[in-house]
Scaffold this active site. Structure first.
Site, PDB file in Angstrom:
ATOM      1  N   GLY A  24       0.779  -1.248   0.000  1.00 14.67           N
ATOM      2  CA  GLY A  24       0.000   0.000   0.000  1.00 14.67           C
ATOM      3  C   GLY A  24       0.800   1.282   0.000  1.00 14.67           C
ATOM      4  O   GLY A  24       0.321   2.301   0.505  1.00 14.67           O
ATOM      5  N   SER A  25       1.994   1.268  -0.604  1.00 14.29           N
ATOM      6  CA  SER A  25       2.745   2.530  -0.629  1.00 14.29           C
ATOM      7  C   SER A  25       2.063   3.558  -1.539  1.00 14.29           C
ATOM      8  O   SER A  25       2.095   4.765  -1.262  1.00 14.29           O
ATOM      9  CB  SER A  25       4.199   2.304  -1.031  1.00 14.29           C
ATOM     10  OG  SER A  25       4.298   1.948  -2.391  1.00 14.29           O
ATOM     11  N   MET A 102      -4.387  -6.869  -6.522  1.00 14.00           N
ATOM     12  CA  MET A 102      -3.714  -7.886  -7.332  1.00 14.00           C
ATOM     13  C   MET A 102      -4.649  -8.904  -7.989  1.00 14.00           C
ATOM     14  O   MET A 102      -4.226  -9.996  -8.343  1.00 14.00           O
ATOM     15  CB  MET A 102      -2.648  -8.609  -6.496  1.00 14.00           C
ATOM     16  CG  MET A 102      -1.565  -7.680  -5.969  1.00 14.00           C
ATOM     17  SD  MET A 102      -0.867  -6.561  -7.221  1.00 14.00           S
ATOM     18  CE  MET A 102       0.267  -7.684  -8.018  1.00 14.00           C
ATOM     19  N   HIS A 121      -0.169   0.938 -13.294  1.00 17.42           N
ATOM     20  CA  HIS A 121       0.602  -0.200 -13.802  1.00 17.42           C
ATOM     21  C   HIS A 121       2.069   0.219 -13.914  1.00 17.42           C
ATOM     22  O   HIS A 121       2.357   1.292 -14.451  1.00 17.42           O
ATOM     23  CB  HIS A 121       0.052  -0.622 -15.171  1.00 17.42           C
ATOM     24  CG  HIS A 121       0.712  -1.852 -15.693  1.00 17.42           C
ATOM     25  ND1 HIS A 121       0.430  -3.104 -15.199  1.00 17.42           N
ATOM     26  CD2 HIS A 121       1.685  -2.014 -16.626  1.00 17.42           C
ATOM     27  CE1 HIS A 121       1.181  -3.997 -15.817  1.00 17.42           C
ATOM     28  NE2 HIS A 121       1.946  -3.362 -16.687  1.00 17.42           N
ATOM     29  N   LEU A 156      -7.156  -6.350 -20.238  1.00 20.23           N
ATOM     30  CA  LEU A 156      -6.104  -6.427 -19.221  1.00 20.23           C
ATOM     31  C   LEU A 156      -5.162  -5.232 -19.391  1.00 20.23           C
ATOM     32  O   LEU A 156      -4.421  -5.166 -20.380  1.00 20.23           O
ATOM     33  CB  LEU A 156      -5.329  -7.751 -19.354  1.00 20.23           C
ATOM     34  CG  LEU A 156      -4.133  -7.901 -18.410  1.00 20.23           C
ATOM     35  CD1 LEU A 156      -4.582  -8.013 -16.953  1.00 20.23           C
ATOM     36  CD2 LEU A 156      -3.279  -9.093 -18.795  1.00 20.23           C
ATOM     37  N   ASP A 157      -5.218  -4.305 -18.451  1.00 22.78           N
ATOM     38  CA  ASP A 157      -4.354  -3.117 -18.459  1.00 22.78           C
ATOM     39  C   ASP A 157      -4.472  -2.326 -19.765  1.00 22.78           C
ATOM     40  O   ASP A 157      -3.508  -1.681 -20.200  1.00 22.78           O
ATOM     41  CB  ASP A 157      -2.875  -3.514 -18.227  1.00 22.78           C
ATOM     42  CG  ASP A 157      -2.666  -4.197 -16.875  1.00 22.78           C
ATOM     43  OD1 ASP A 157      -3.339  -3.813 -15.907  1.00 22.78           O
ATOM     44  OD2 ASP A 157      -1.835  -5.112 -16.802  1.00 22.78           O
TER      45      ASP A 157
END
Ligand code: GRF
Length: 212
Positions: A24-25, A102, A121, A156-157
């Site tokens: 969680g940075s 994730m 990302h 996806l992304d």
């Protein structure tokens, strides 16, 4: 008078909910930017699929309501996603922020919040989608990588890109050293994109995000 103005300002603020699975940075960078008044928003909820995520501590410290939907307790992905969707609807957020969440977000959830979900990302999309993006970049031998904040769609992304920062690769870089340098940029990039959203400055036009 001041009270009235404060109340109005508070009402104008967007409600953002953050989802994360681990350290969680990025979440912390968002908390800091909100607390410093750089993002006109309230963090209305923190949601995690992992009861051991360190990000939970960060939320508690910042007095952000925590919702844990422990993936391991669900007999199927469908049931987990159903519980997650209910929780997301309940928090009434204007924006959902995936900050190191994730898991792939299923189509039912994506369709419920069009243009209201962002992901970060650790690569310059559309290169190196999926897991271990920094490793993929090192192995491919690229000279430049970076990070991308994008809206989430069913690919996806692959959703419309909001902000990207470049990071040069250095001789001898490995996955970890590159990840570390990219992370510093993530911590700038994500609050920047969220701020733009909260100021109503983003407009999605097809695949492109226009910044007003
Ligand atoms: C970041 O590198 C982010 O880009 C990726 O997962 C990592 C999460 O790091 N999606 P943290 O939990 O925010 O520290």
């Amino acid at each position: 008078m001041h009270d009235y103005q404060d109340h109005q300002e508070e009402r104008m603020k967007k409600r953002i909910a953050v989802l994360a699975s681990g350290r969680g940075s990025n979440f912390q960078a968002i908390i800091n930017a909100v607390q410093e008044g750089k993002i006109p928003a309230t963090c209305c909820a923190f949601i995690s699929d992992n009861p051991n995520a360190y990000a939970i501590e960060r939320a508690r410290k910042a007095k952000i309501p925590v919702i844990i939907i422990d993936y391991s307790l669900f007999p199927s992905r469908e049931l987990y996603e159903h519980a997650l969707l209910s929780a997301m609807l309940e928090v009434r957020a204007d924006l959902f922020v995936l900050a190191g969440y994730m898991r792939i977000i299923g189509p039912a959830i994506v369709r419920s919040f069009p243009g209201k979900m962002m992901n970060i990302h650790p690569a310059l999309l559309p290169a190196f989608t999926g897991l271990h993006a920094q490793r993929q970049a090192v192995q491919h031998g690229v000279k430049v990588s970076g990070c991308t904040v994008h809206f989430v769609d069913e690919s996806l992304d692959g959703g419309p890109i909001i902000v990207q920062h470049c990071v040069r690769l250095q001789d001898g870089d490995d996955e970890d050293s590159l990840a570390e340098r990219i992370l510093e940029h993530e911590h700038e990039c994500f609050p920047e994109a969220i701020k733009l959203f909260c100021e109503d400055k983003l407009e999605i036009v097809g695949r492109t995000v226009r910044i007003r």
